[in-house]
Write a protein that holds these residues in place. Sequence first.
Motif, PDB file in Angstrom:
ATOM      1  N   UNK A  31       0.892  -1.247  -0.150  1.00 34.17           N
ATOM      2  CA  UNK A  31       0.097   0.153   0.077  1.00 34.17           C
ATOM      3  C   UNK A  31       0.909   1.088   0.046  1.00 34.17           C
ATOM      4  N   UNK A  32       0.281   2.385  -0.302  1.00 35.13           N
ATOM      5  CA  UNK A  32       0.855   3.672  -0.338  1.00 35.13           C
ATOM      6  C   UNK A  32       1.349   3.856   0.993  1.00 35.13           C
ATOM      7  N   UNK A  33       2.673   4.595   1.087  1.00 28.77           N
ATOM      8  CA  UNK A  33       3.196   4.892   2.327  1.00 28.77           C
ATOM      9  C   UNK A  33       2.752   6.351   2.568  1.00 28.77           C
ATOM     10  N   UNK A  34       2.816   6.904   3.739  1.00 29.29           N
ATOM     11  CA  UNK A  34       2.331   8.321   4.057  1.00 29.29           C
ATOM     12  C   UNK A  34       3.075   9.165   3.190  1.00 29.29           C
ATOM     13  N   UNK A  35       4.547   9.042   2.992  1.00 29.81           N
ATOM     14  CA  UNK A  35       5.130   9.885   1.939  1.00 29.81           C
ATOM     15  C   UNK A  35       4.751   9.953   0.516  1.00 29.81           C
ATOM     16  N   UNK A  36       4.042   8.769   0.195  1.00 31.02           N
ATOM     17  CA  UNK A  36       3.539   8.821  -0.852  1.00 31.02           C
ATOM     18  C   UNK A  36       2.422   9.537  -1.313  1.00 31.02           C
ATOM     19  N   UNK A  37       1.362   9.216  -0.246  1.00 32.78           N
ATOM     20  CA  UNK A  37       0.265  10.219  -0.039  1.00 32.78           C
ATOM     21  C   UNK A  37       0.549  11.741  -0.338  1.00 32.78           C
ATOM     22  N   UNK A  38       1.310  12.077   0.600  1.00 33.03           N
ATOM     23  CA  UNK A  38       1.910  13.624   0.326  1.00 33.03           C
ATOM     24  C   UNK A  38       2.289  14.014  -1.097  1.00 33.03           C
ATOM     25  N   UNK A  39       2.984  13.107  -1.480  1.00 23.60           N
ATOM     26  CA  UNK A  39       3.526  13.378  -2.771  1.00 23.60           C
ATOM     27  C   UNK A  39       2.287  13.376  -3.854  1.00 23.60           C
ATOM     28  N   UNK A  40       1.486  12.515  -3.575  1.00 24.82           N
ATOM     29  CA  UNK A  40       0.169  12.584  -4.828  1.00 24.82           C
ATOM     30  C   UNK A  40      -0.434  13.876  -4.456  1.00 24.82           C
ATOM     31  N   UNK A  41      -0.613  14.430  -3.359  1.00 26.70           N
ATOM     32  CA  UNK A  41      -1.275  15.555  -3.131  1.00 26.70           C
ATOM     33  C   UNK A  41      -0.716  16.797  -3.519  1.00 26.70           C
ATOM     34  N   UNK A  42       0.657  16.791  -3.276  1.00 28.58           N
ATOM     35  CA  UNK A  42       1.416  17.864  -4.018  1.00 28.58           C
ATOM     36  C   UNK A  42       1.452  17.982  -5.717  1.00 28.58           C
ATOM     37  N   UNK A  43       1.540  16.672  -6.290  1.00 30.24           N
ATOM     38  CA  UNK A  43       1.453  16.642  -7.844  1.00 30.24           C
ATOM     39  C   UNK A  43       0.281  17.039  -8.008  1.00 30.24           C
ATOM     40  N   UNK A  44      -0.693  16.464  -7.543  1.00 32.28           N
ATOM     41  CA  UNK A  44      -2.228  17.004  -8.227  1.00 32.28           C
ATOM     42  C   UNK A  44      -2.577  18.345  -8.115  1.00 32.28           C
ATOM     43  N   UNK A 102       1.895   8.874 -11.583  1.00 38.48           N
ATOM     44  CA  UNK A 102       3.264   8.332 -11.619  1.00 38.48           C
ATOM     45  C   UNK A 102       4.093   8.772 -10.603  1.00 38.48           C
ATOM     46  N   UNK A 103       4.287   8.019  -9.510  1.00 43.46           N
ATOM     47  CA  UNK A 103       5.062   8.487  -8.281  1.00 43.46           C
ATOM     48  C   UNK A 103       6.663   8.685  -8.515  1.00 43.46           C
ATOM     49  N   UNK A 104       6.846   7.745  -9.634  1.00 47.62           N
ATOM     50  CA  UNK A 104       8.441   7.657 -10.183  1.00 47.62           C
ATOM     51  C   UNK A 104       8.908   8.950 -10.914  1.00 47.62           C
TER      52      UNK A 104
END
Length: 257
Positions: A31-44, A102-104
């Motif tokens: 599952x997505x990590x807390x850091x990845x959730x924050x990254x998603x929010x930033x990108x969107x 795409x998180x990468x």
Amino acid sequence: MASTLKIALFFSIFTIFFLSPITSNPHPLDFLTPSEFLLVRTIVSQSYPSPNHKLTFRYVGLEEPEKPVVKSWLTTPPTKPTPRQALVVIRLNQQTRELIVDLTKRSIVSDKVYDGFGYPLLTREEQEAAADLALKHEPFLASIKRRGLNISEVVCSTQTIGWYGEVKTERELKVICFYLNGTVNMYLRPIEGITIVVDIEQMKISEYVDRAVSPMAKAEGTEYRASKIRPPFGPRFKAAPPTPPGQLGFTLDGNVV
């Protein structure tokens, strides 16, 4: 003592959400990590920077990779992390959009407007705003007065109105109100005979009907909190066997409990 506990709790939460290391080579289905959730929010958020955009997140989760990718990872785990993507559902300018982030690459690689049936999950803010509308609606205040109730003891909740095959629907909620006045078990004291429908896109009451005044259930005998209930009690049931001191009642293997 209380302040010390608050400080400790704050630093614990900070550590979990901001300092938790990301596994160097996670399983493709982790599952997505807390850091990845924050990254998603930033990108969107950066993709729709204008203050005119009314953007809300409705769902964020892992966009699962194709099965061959997972099989390849299981057969020969790569030295580099598998590319990670997130499926994101947002509401933007009265539209539902499905995004693949795409998180990468740190970018949105797919952006589609959903035009099928139904709507995404509601936000708490929408539900609270819809309930507040009812409590300020003049016809509703008149209905409460007609029933001889105290508006300060009225609380409202929301329910979805359902879908029954209509080709075109509106984003609406039904507001259900209850009367406290001597109980905390509000669900046993509904204020019946009133229909309130709120258009949450326009955030206004789209339908109000006061059909009839129904009898109100008494507050006595509605208590359910264990700390407030007095004997006689009902039959006791056999509880689960106690866990020996110093032992846990479960095992944790990675992400599996």
